[in-house]
Motif scaffolding. Structure first.
Motif, mmCIF file in Angstrom:
data_model
loop_
_atom_site.group_PDB
_atom_site.id
_atom_site.type_symbol
_atom_site.label_atom_id
_atom_site.label_comp_id
_atom_site.label_asym_id
_atom_site.label_seq_id
_atom_site.Cartn_x
_atom_site.Cartn_y
_atom_site.Cartn_z
ATOM 1 N N THR A 136 95.017 38.714 -0.823
ATOM 2 C CA THR A 136 94.144 37.872 -1.647
ATOM 3 C C THR A 136 94.695 36.455 -1.725
ATOM 4 O OG1 THR A 136 93.393 39.749 -2.956
ATOM 5 C CG2 THR A 136 93.215 37.583 -3.980
ATOM 6 N N SER A 137 93.808 35.470 -1.669
ATOM 7 C CA SER A 137 94.216 34.071 -1.663
ATOM 8 C C SER A 137 93.922 33.383 -2.994
ATOM 9 C CB SER A 137 93.510 33.325 -0.527
ATOM 10 O OG SER A 137 92.111 33.406 -0.690
ATOM 11 N N HIS A 165 82.818 39.041 1.259
ATOM 12 C CA HIS A 165 83.783 38.198 0.560
ATOM 13 C C HIS A 165 83.622 38.379 -0.951
ATOM 14 C CE1 HIS A 165 83.648 36.262 4.523
ATOM 15 N NE2 HIS A 165 84.802 35.707 4.235
ATOM 16 N N ILE A 166 84.679 38.036 -1.675
ATOM 17 C CA ILE A 166 84.691 38.109 -3.136
ATOM 18 C C ILE A 166 85.317 36.822 -3.666
ATOM 19 C CG2 ILE A 166 85.613 39.320 -5.170
ATOM 20 C CD1 ILE A 166 85.852 41.840 -3.354
ATOM 21 N N GLN A 167 84.767 36.304 -4.778
ATOM 22 C CA GLN A 167 85.371 35.141 -5.424
ATOM 23 C C GLN A 167 85.314 35.308 -6.936
ATOM 24 O OE1 GLN A 167 83.174 31.548 -4.538
ATOM 25 N NE2 GLN A 167 81.201 32.449 -5.073
ATOM 26 N N SER A 168 86.349 34.822 -7.612
ATOM 27 C CA SER A 168 86.367 34.832 -9.067
ATOM 28 C C SER A 168 87.464 33.885 -9.546
ATOM 29 C CB SER A 168 86.573 36.246 -9.606
ATOM 30 O OG SER A 168 86.321 36.288 -10.999
ATOM 31 N N HIS A 169 87.863 34.040 -10.806
ATOM 32 C CA HIS A 169 88.902 33.211 -11.419
ATOM 33 C C HIS A 169 90.052 34.090 -11.886
ATOM 34 C CE1 HIS A 169 85.070 31.039 -12.082
ATOM 35 N NE2 HIS A 169 85.776 29.937 -12.005
ATOM 36 N N THR A 180 91.101 42.000 -2.376
ATOM 37 C CA THR A 180 91.053 42.387 -0.971
ATOM 38 C C THR A 180 91.503 41.212 -0.108
ATOM 39 O OG1 THR A 180 88.813 41.604 -0.388
ATOM 40 C CG2 THR A 180 88.975 43.709 -1.579
ATOM 41 N N SER A 181 91.533 41.436 1.191
ATOM 42 C CA SER A 181 91.902 40.360 2.119
ATOM 43 C C SER A 181 90.778 39.344 2.294
ATOM 44 C CB SER A 181 92.270 40.950 3.487
ATOM 45 O OG SER A 181 91.170 41.643 4.038
ATOM 46 N N LYS A 182 89.615 39.614 1.675
ATOM 47 C CA LYS A 182 88.498 38.657 1.730
ATOM 48 C C LYS A 182 88.186 38.108 0.334
ATOM 49 C CE LYS A 182 85.177 39.466 4.740
ATOM 50 N NZ LYS A 182 84.054 40.109 5.475
#
Length: 461
Positions: free
Chosen positions: A286-287, A228-232, A262-264
């Motif tokens: 991407t969400s 998974h990836i997370q950012s702002h 990505t989709s994660k």
């Protein structure tokens, strides 16, 4: 041990599908996975085909209780809980330099981190958060402490060591080499916990504080390890302008060029996304983590969640502590409803220079409480690419759930017992849910379950 829960049940199947059962059951197997859901009237027949549930532990809810999926917090900065409520009259970049960076630098002290993170996990669970996507700090070891604390208390979590090698204070900045090395070590240490509940997530703070080289390497690590990836993204106008001047392209294109869309991937905020960026997020899967409290308090803007969803972007809700002032997703639901109605006002009202009011016609429909519950449960799980595991009560998913009790203060004074006999069971349940969302708080969350295991039990006072 197998378990069967009897009583009122609510969950969602999509943004516009809100399902209730006024007298139902949920059967949960020994692994904490939902085996069946249905009407209690059907249970006896079902049991004849599933005799292994005859000795199941039974939880029968009272008439004032209902069962719902656990809350999902798509964006929360665990270390910033220590500064919650401070600097919320500042714009984002000033707030970061004045409060956030100095505080996060203190998490090189593992004893300090242990003390703070124990309280963070405890209070998010108390508020009904069964799945959280946590930002840690630049420090590998203290972020591992956060992961171990979530595991100890039984919470499901995505946890990221923050990466930032650029545009940060001298006392809180990494080299590219150290950031990448510590990220790889962090991933291995999380894997060594050997738990399905805790997953590492690649966490560049945001494009302002990461060089393109670092972001590209992080994208490669995420791809190699299927992480998974997370950012702002596009939180406030000055930030967006800085990115455009720095990279000569849109914010989303910066991340896409480094392999981070990505989709994660979940990107917090998305307040000022352009149409082309929204389409790019949709294409990549991407969400967006909608953070209404911090968007308001740090004067970032109003995120149009309806616009994102209509254009095929997955959306969940984040508390964004401590840009947000509450660790409660229920509070974030209320803020989400506020922002959606405020957008309706903006689209409808037109105050002319002479002070007269012109009402514009528009078809904008603000989010209602049912839509918001979806965003806080199944929508959040979809945004974090974990809807195959949790988010609602479909058979095959793990039992992450809340038992909500409307007889407990602050709700018990507002439930009119003498009025119940004149209302259908369906209407009574809808009203109980509304009361909880609009008036209740964590005192009404009686029990919290993750993967079938009870991790919180409130006394009824």
């Amino acid at each position: 041990m197998t378990q069967v829960f009897f009583g009122k049940i609510i969950h969602t199947k999509s943004f516009d599908e809100f399902e209730i059962c006024t007298n139902g059951y949920i059967a949960v197997d020994e692994a904490g996975v939902i085996f069946a859901i249905g009407q209690e009237s059907e249970f006896a027949t079902w049991l004849t085909k599933n005799a292994n549930y005859e000795a199941a532990q039974v939880e029968r809810l009272t008439p004032d209780q209902f069962l719902m999926p656990g809350f999902v917090d798509c964006h929360i900065h665990a270390p910033q809980v220590a500064q919650i409520g401070l600097g919320l009259d500042m714009p984002l970049l000033e707030w970061l330099n004045t409060y956030t960076f100095p505080l996060e630098a203190q998490f090189n002290d593992n004893k300090f981190a242990t003390k703070v993170y124990a309280k963070v996990v405890e209070h998010t669970i108390k508020a009904g958060t069964t799945l959280a996507s946590y930002f840690g700090t630049n420090h590998k070891q203290s972020t591992v402490i956060l992961a171990k604390e979530a595991l100890r208390q039984g919470q499901r979590a995505l946890i990221g060591k923050v990466c930032s090698n650029f545009n940060c204070p001298d006392f809180y900045v990494e080299t590219t080499a150290n950031s990448l090395a510590d990220t790889k070590k962090f991933i291995e240490e999380i894997k060594d916990l050997n738990s399905e509940l805790i997953k590492p997530t690649i966490t560049p703070r945001f494009a302002i504080t990461c060089t393109k080289e670092l972001m590209t390497k992080l994208g490669e690590i995420a791809k190699e390890n299927r992480l998974h990836i997370q950012s702002h993204i596009s939180e406030n106008v000055s930030e967006v302008q800085f990115i455009k001047s720095q990279y000569k392209c849109s914010y989303a294109e910066v991340y896409d060029s480094t392999g981070l869309l990505t989709s994660k991937t979940v990107m917090a905020h998305g307040v000022h996304l352009e149409d082309a960026e929204i389409e790019l997020l949709r294409k990549r899967g991407t969400s967006v983590a909608h953070c209404p409290a911090s968007n308001t308090m740090l004067s970032s803007g109003l995120c149009d969640v309806v616009r994102l969803i209509k254009n095929g972007v997955k959306v969940g809700i984040g508390t964004d502590v401590s840009g947000g002032n509450s660790m409660s997703i229920q509070d974030a639901i209320l803020r989400t409803l506020d922002v959606s109605h405020h957008l309706e006002f903006v689209k409808k009202q037109d105050i002319k220079g002479n002070g007269s009011l012109n009402v514009r016609q528009n078809s904008y429909r603000p989010i209602d409480y049912k839509n918001a519950i979806y965003l806080a449960t199944l929508g959040g799980a979809e945004a974090l690419s974990l809807s195959n595991v949790c988010g609602n009560f479909m058979p095959g998913k793990e039992f992450d759930a809340l038992i909500v009790d409307t007889s407990v203060y602050p709700l018990h004074n507002y439930i009119a017992d003498d009025d119940k006999g004149r209302k259908s069971a369906e209407l009574q349940l809808f009203e109980m849910v509304q009361k909880f969302i609009y008036v209740g708080d964590d005192r009404n969350i009686l029990k919290v379950y993750v993967k079938g295991k009870q991790i919180k039990n409130n006394c009824i006072c």
